[in-house]
Design an enzyme around this catalytic site. Structure first.
Site, mmCIF file in Angstrom:
data_model
loop_
_atom_site.group_PDB
_atom_site.id
_atom_site.type_symbol
_atom_site.label_atom_id
_atom_site.label_comp_id
_atom_site.label_asym_id
_atom_site.label_seq_id
_atom_site.Cartn_x
_atom_site.Cartn_y
_atom_site.Cartn_z
ATOM 1 N N HIS A 8 0.074 142.239 -13.827
ATOM 2 C CA HIS A 8 0.644 142.732 -12.566
ATOM 3 C C HIS A 8 -0.349 143.606 -11.806
ATOM 4 C CE1 HIS A 8 3.879 141.809 -15.384
ATOM 5 N NE2 HIS A 8 4.653 141.586 -14.341
ATOM 6 N N HIS A 38 2.764 141.016 -6.970
ATOM 7 C CA HIS A 38 3.457 141.765 -8.033
ATOM 8 C C HIS A 38 3.015 141.340 -9.439
ATOM 9 C CE1 HIS A 38 6.686 143.135 -10.705
ATOM 10 N NE2 HIS A 38 6.737 141.887 -11.117
ATOM 11 N N GLU A 69 26.358 156.478 -21.871
ATOM 12 C CA GLU A 69 25.845 156.083 -23.187
ATOM 13 C C GLU A 69 24.393 155.630 -23.125
ATOM 14 O OE1 GLU A 69 28.580 154.787 -21.800
ATOM 15 O OE2 GLU A 69 30.249 155.580 -22.987
ATOM 16 N N HIS A 119 34.703 155.029 -34.943
ATOM 17 C CA HIS A 119 35.700 154.003 -34.584
ATOM 18 C C HIS A 119 35.089 152.622 -34.799
ATOM 19 C CE1 HIS A 119 37.267 157.684 -33.019
ATOM 20 N NE2 HIS A 119 38.385 157.119 -32.602
ATOM 21 N N HIS A 141 38.341 147.948 -27.648
ATOM 22 C CA HIS A 141 37.717 149.061 -28.360
ATOM 23 C C HIS A 141 37.367 148.727 -29.812
ATOM 24 C CE1 HIS A 141 38.760 151.227 -24.841
ATOM 25 N NE2 HIS A 141 38.474 152.415 -25.349
#
Ligand code: TPP
Ligand code: MG
Length: 660
Positions: A27, A258, A407, A457, A469
Site C-alpha cells: 500500500h 491505496h 465489549e 454465563h 444469551h
C-alpha cells in the site's frame, strides 16, 4: 547540503514506493500521503530512543492504519532502529522478514502493536494512554509523562470499535492521547462520500475531545497543532487533510494508489515530480544522516530522564526496570495452594463465576498489576471484588475499569494495557458476547499477550434468558483460535487452578468460561499439584476395569459424576475425566493422553454446547454429547432435559450404546 523538510519526508515516500514495487504488493498511497505529518512528529515532537525501544517513558507511536506499514518500517529504519535494516525493507512482505505485510508486534523493535484490522490500533492506543495515566499517578508526572500518538485512517474511524474506544477515551479525559486522522477522503471503493457523512468535529467534540484541523502537507500547521494538542486537557484528534499517493501525477487523490504498486512508469514520473533522482532504495547520505540525527536525540532524552529519576527517587529505578521483565508472580502458587486447602475442608457449592471472584479477590490483593473490568456486567461476571478500586477521569489510582457496554473496545483496550507493560488486564462479559470481542481476542493471541478474558454465563445453564444469551458455538470458536487457552473449570478448586495457569502463561492469553449456576465441589483428593495444568485429569473411577470414559468440562463434570453413579448401579464401571483446557491437554505427551483417553474404552464427551471441538477425542463407538442448535428459554434444568443432557438421558444413551 542543507537538508530540506521535504527531502526527509520524500525519503519515507520513496522507500515505501520502492518496497511495494519490489514486493509487487502493498500500500503506497497512505505512506505517501502521511509522510509529512510523521516527519513533523518525529523531527520535533516524538520522544523516543531508537537505541532503547523499551524505554518505559517513550512516546508510543501506533500505526492504526496498518496497511500503511511501509510508513512505519521507513521511519524505524531512517531513525536508526536496529530492528530494521535496508535489507529488511528490500524484503518487505517476504517470509520471515520483520517488514511483514502489516505491522506485527515484536518486543524491542519499535513496532508497538499489531495492526491491520482497522480500528484495533486506535483502541489499543486508548489502553496505552490509560496505562500511562495510571503509572503517571503512581510514579509522578516527572517520571511518567509519555504521549500516545496514533495514525488513523478513514477506515479506522468508520469501524464500530472506534466509536467505543474514542467515547471511552473522552470519558476518561485521556489528555496524552493524540490521534492524527489521515483525512484523505479516499477508501478502497473510492471517495468516502460513497459511505460516510459524519461531521467529525461534532462527533469528536461530543465525545469530549479537542478537534483540530490542518493541511497535512504543511510543516508549520502540523507542528503547531501538535504543540496545541500537547497542552490540551482532553484527548485530541488532528484532522490532517492529505492527498493519498501525494506526488504521483496520475494516481494521487485516487483509490488506485491505496493498495497496489504504482508501476515502473508512474514511479519514474513521481521521481521527476518530487525531484528524487536516486535509484530504488537509495537514501542519500546527507538525508539519512539528518534522519539519524533525529533518532540520536533520543539517547540524550533518556539520559536526562534518568537524571531526573536519580535526583528525585533513585529507588524507583528497580520498579521501572520491572516493566521490561516478566511480571514477578512468585508466591502465586503457594497462595493458591493455601486457598485450595481451605476449600477442601469447606467444600463449597458455588457457581464458578463466584469461584472466580474469590480467586480474583485473593490474587489482586497480592498482585497489584492485575487490572480488572467488565463491559457493564460487573455483578454478573463477578469481576469486581472487595479489592477493586474504580479508575475514573479524576483518579487513575485504581485497579478496575468500568468499560461500559463496549465489549470490543474493552478487549482492544486490554491489549493496549498489556502492551504498555507492567499490567495484567482481565475483563468480563457473558460468553455469548465473546463474539463481540473476537477480533481483539484474536490479536491478543497473535501478539502473545497475557490478557485474561472472563466469560460468565457459559451455557444453556443460564436458563431463562434464552437462545440469544445461551452460548452454543462460542467455545468451539474460541478453541479454534491458535495460541489461546480456553479454560472451563468445574468447581472452585479448578477455578483457582485455571486462574493460576492464566497468570503463569507468559505469551498466551486465556479465556475462562464460568457458570451462572451452582456446581458441587468435585475434588476428591487434597492434592497440592495443579491438576488443570495438563488440561485433563481423572476425577473418579468406579473400577480399574472400567470400559466407559466420560469426559466433560465445567458444569458437565458434575453431571458426568451423576451419570457415573447411575451406571454403577447398573453394574457399568466408568471413569470420569474433567477436561478444563483442551489446548493444554493436546500438548501433553502421547502416553499421558492415552492414559486419560484409553483406546478401548467407550469415550463419551459431554459439554452443553457445540460438539465441534470434541470430535477429535472419540474413538471406537464413542459419542459427543452436546447441543448443535440454538438454546431455549426456560428454567435451566428443563433446558438440559430438553436437549437430552439429563443424567437419565445420558445414562440410557450409554446403556443403549453398550448394547450395540
Ligand atoms: C476490519 C477491516 N476491514 C477491512 C479491511 C480491508 N481494508 C484495508 S484498508 C481499507 C480501507 C482503506 O481506506 P482508508 O482506511 O481510508 O485508508 P487509505 O486508503 O486512505 O490509506 C480496507 C477496507 C481491514 N484492513 N480491516
Ligand atoms: Mg482514506
Amino acid at each position: 547540503m542543507n537538508v530540506k523538510f521535504n527531502q526527509l519526508s520524500n525519503a519515507i515516500r520513496f522507500l515505501s514506493i520502492d518496497a511495494v514495487q519490489k514486493a509487487n504488493s502493498g500500500h503506497p498511497g497512505m505512506p505517501m500521503g502521511m509522510a509529512d505529518v510523521v516527519t513533523v512528529l518525529f523531527k520535533y515532537h516524538l520522544r523516543f530512543n531508537p537505541k532503547n525501544p523499551e524505554w518505559i517513558n517513550r512516546d508510543r507511536f501506533v500505526l492504526s492504519a496498518g496497511h500503511g506499514s511501509m510508513l512505519l518500517y521507513s521511519l524505524l529504519y531512517l531513525n536508526g532502529y536496529k530492528s530494521i535494516s535496508i535489507e529488511d525493507i528490500k524484503n518487505f512482505r517476504q517470509l520471515n522478514s520483520i517488514c511483514a505485510g502489516h505491522p506485527e508486534y515484536k518486543k524491542s523493535t519499535g513496532i508497538e502493536t499489531t495492526t491491520g484490522p482497522l480500528g484495533q490500533g486506535l483502541a489499543n492506543a486508548v489502553g496505552m494512554a490509560v496505562a500511562e495515566e495510571m503509572f503517571r499517578k503512581k510514579f509522578g508526572s516527572e517520571i511518567i509523562n509519555n504521549k500516545t500518538y496514533v495514525i488513523a485512517s478513514d477506515g479506522d474511524l468508520m469501524e464500530g470499535i472506534s466509536h467505543e474506544a474514542m467515547s471511552l477515551a473522552g470519558h476518561l479525559k485521556l489528555r496524552n492521547l493524540i490521534v492524527f486522522f489521515d483525512n484523505n477522503k479516499i477508501s478502497i471503493d473510492g471517495s468516502t462520500s460513497l459511505s460516510v457523512s459524519d461531521n467529525y468535529k461534532k462527533r469528536f467534540e461530543s465525545y469530549g475531545w479537542s478537534f483540530l484541523e490542518v493541511n497535512g502537507h504543511n510543516e508549520k500547521q502540523i507542528s503547531k497543532a501538535i504543540t496545541k494538542a500537547s497542552k490540551s486537557k482532553k484527548p485530541t484528534i488532528i484532522s490532517c487533510k492529505t492527498i493519498i499517493g501525494f506526488g504521483s501525477p496520475n494516481k494521487s487523490g485516487k483509490a488506485s494508489s491505496h493498495g497496489s504498486p504504482l508501476g515502473d512508469d508512474e514511479i519514474a514520473l513521481v521521481r521527476k515530480k518530487l525531484k528524487w533522482n536516486y535509484t530504488p532504495f537509495e537514501v542519500p547520505q546527507e538525508i539519512l544522516e539528518e534522519w539519524r540525527k533525529i533518532g540520536n536525540k533520543g539517547e540524550q532524552l533518556e539520559k536526562s530522564w534518568l537524571q531526573i529519576i536519580n535526583k528525585k527517587n533513585p529507588k524507583i529505578k528497580n520498579e521501572l526496570n520491572k516493566f521490561k521483565e516478566k511480571l514477578d508472580i512468585s508466591g502465586l502458587e503457594s497462595l493458591i495452594q493455601k486457598e485450595k486447602e481451605k476449600y477442601f475442608e469447606t467444600k463449597p457449592s458455588l457457581a464458578t463465576r463466584q469461584c472466580s471472584m474469590a480467586a480474583i479477590e485473593k490474587i489482586s490483593a497480592f498482585l497489584p498489576q492485575l487490572i480488572g473490568g467488565s463491559a457493564d456486567l460487573s455483578g454478573s461476571n463477578n469481576t469486581k471484588t472487595n479489592n477493586s478500586k474504580i479508575i475514573n477521569s479524576k483518579n487513575f489510582n485504581g485497579n478496575y475499569i468500568h468499560y461500559g457496554v463496549r465489549e470490543h473496545g474493552m478487549a482492544a483496550v486490554m491489549n493496549g494495557l498489556a502492551l504498555y507493560g507492567g499490567i495484567i488486564p482481565y475483563g468480563g462479559t457473558f460468553l455469548i458476547f465473546s463474539d463481540y470481542c473476537k477480533p481483539s481476542i484474536r490479536l491478543s493471541a497473535l501478539m502473545g499477550l497475557k490478557v485474561v478474558y472472563v466469560f460468565s454465563h457459559d451455557s444453556i445453564g443460564l436458563g431463562e434468558d434464552g437462545p440469544t444469551h445461551q452460548p452454543i458455538e462460542q467455545l468451539a470458536g474460541l478453541r479454534a483460535i491458535p495460541n489461546l487457552n480456553v479454560f472451563r473449570p468445574a468447581d472452585i478448586n479448578e477455578t483457582f487452578e485455571c486462574w493460576e495457569l492464566a497468570l503463569k502463561n507468559e505469551n498466551t492469553p486465556s479465556a475462562i468460561a464460568l457458570s451462572r449456576q451452582k456446581v458441587t465441589y468435585i475434588n476428591p483428593k487434597n492434592s497440592k499439584e495443579n491438576k488443570c495444568e495438563k488440561g485433563a485429569y481423572v476425577v473418579n473411577l468406579t473400577s480399574h476395569e472400567s470400559n466407559v470414559t466420560l469426559v466433560a468440562s465445567g458444569t458437565e463434570v458434575e453431571l458426568a459424576l451423576k451419570v457415573q453413579e447411575q451406571l454403577k448401579e447398573n453394574n457399568i464401571h466408568s471413569k470420569v475425566v474433567s477436561m478444563p483446557c483442551m489446548e493444554l491437554f493436546d500438548k501433553q505427551p502421547e502416553d499421558y493422553r492415552k492414559d486419560i483417553l484409553e483406546e478401548n474404552s467407550l469415550i463419551i464427551t459431554i459439554e452443553a454446547g457445540s460438539v465441534m471441538s470434541w470430535q477429535k477425542y472419540i474413538k471406537n463407538k464413542g459419542a459427543n454429547l452436546g447441543i448443535n442448535k440454538f438454546g431455549e428459554s426456560a428454567p435451566y434444568k428443563e433446558v438440559y432435559k430438553h436437549f437430552k443432557l439429563s443424567e437419565e438421558d445420558i445414562t440410557n444413551f450409554i446403556q443403549t450404546k453398550l448394547r450395540e
